[in-house]
Design an enzyme around this catalytic site. Structure first.
Site, short mmCIF file in Angstrom:
data_model
loop_
_atom_site.label_atom_id
_atom_site.label_comp_id
_atom_site.label_asym_id
_atom_site.label_seq_id
_atom_site.Cartn_x
_atom_site.Cartn_y
_atom_site.Cartn_z
N ALA A 29 0.87 -1.09 -0.04
CA ALA A 29 0.08 0.06 0.17
C ALA A 29 0.87 1.20 -0.13
O ALA A 29 2.15 1.14 -0.29
CB ALA A 29 -1.17 -0.03 1.14
N ASN A 30 0.26 2.43 0.09
CA ASN A 30 1.07 3.76 0.46
C ASN A 30 0.35 4.60 1.27
O ASN A 30 -0.69 4.30 1.71
CB ASN A 30 1.18 4.33 -1.09
CG ASN A 30 -0.15 4.55 -1.65
OD1 ASN A 30 -0.83 5.45 -1.24
ND2 ASN A 30 -0.48 4.11 -2.68
#
Ligand code: C5P
Length: 225
Positions: A29-30
């Site tokens: 993810a980020n």
């Protein structure tokens, strides 16, 4: 119908990060908060638009009057965005993961005694902005992308504009010291085929209002043309 209204328009917005599963408990993810995309959705709704928000996982509350489709992966985000067509304006504010695990493990990956490393094969994700902007009968009238960069911002944004076929790119500097990623303010440059506008620092809500007012004007002008 005056220039600054979006009454009768359908606006599609992608927002937030994507989660790309590696196994049943892990994902790539980020740090996207989804704030900018959600602000755009709220403002577009307030300007009278029908709004479809396709959002990756965020901590933000649902907004009454906005059709929100919650997704995790880039693939699901693309499917949801395409299912929302036709729209007048598409704004891709999501921080879509460029890569996903090439193979999603059915069971939790185990580490072996003595194992000192692991190679994870990645596959390229579809580009939602480029897909929406591709020529065709269902192409939105106005396609707007974002470019979060940490260096040579304008050059990268101009390259992105032509590579992805977007009409406008909203470019901003997301270097850690700016506090833009996850923060409430932003400082952007509006990049189009006709040039670059440097906008002053402002709240993400205010930027959303300014951008959507410009979008409303552009739609109005195109209709008169
Ligand atoms: O290539 P890059 O990720 O820098 O491009 C950013 C723009 O493209 C943003 O508008 C983002 O929402 C969009 N994008 C997308 N699908 C991807 C990658 C980026 O829609 N797979």
């Amino acid at each position: 119908l005056h220039g600054a209204s979006l009454a009768g328009r359908h606006v599609l917005i992608t927002a937030g990060p994507t989660y790309e599963p590696i196994d049943p408990v892990r994902y790539i993810a980020n740090r996207s908060s989804g704030k900018q995309g959600h602000a755009l959705a709220r403002v577009a709704k307030d300007m009278g638009a029908k709004v479809t928000l396709v959002s990756g996982p965020t901590n933000l509350p649902d907004m009454p009057g906005v059709t929100t489709i919650k997704v995790e992966t880039a693939t699901d985000m693309l499917d949801a965005a395409l299912a929302a067509l036709p729209v007048d304006v598409a704004i891709c504010a999501a921080a879509v993961a460029d890569w996903r695990a090439a193979h999603q493990a059915a069971q939790k990956l185990k580490k072996e005694d003595g194992q000192t490393g692991l190679n994870l094969a990645l596959a390229r994700n579809p580009d939602i902005l480029a897909t929406l902007a591709a020529p065709g009968a269902r192409r939105p009238t106005l396609v707007i992308g974002f470019a979060a960069e940490t260096e040579t911002i304008i050059t990268h944004a101009q390259a992105k504009l032509s590579r992805k076929g977007a009409d406008w790119i909203v470019a901003n500097d997301v270097s850690p010291d700016t506090g833009i990623m996850g923060g409430d303010h932003t400082e952007v440059h509006l990049v189009s085929a006709t040039g670059v506008e440097d906008w002053p620092a402002m709240g993400k809500d205010e930027m959303a209002a300014k951008l959507l007012a410009r979008a409303a004007e552009a739609l109005h002008a195109m209709q008169l043309a």
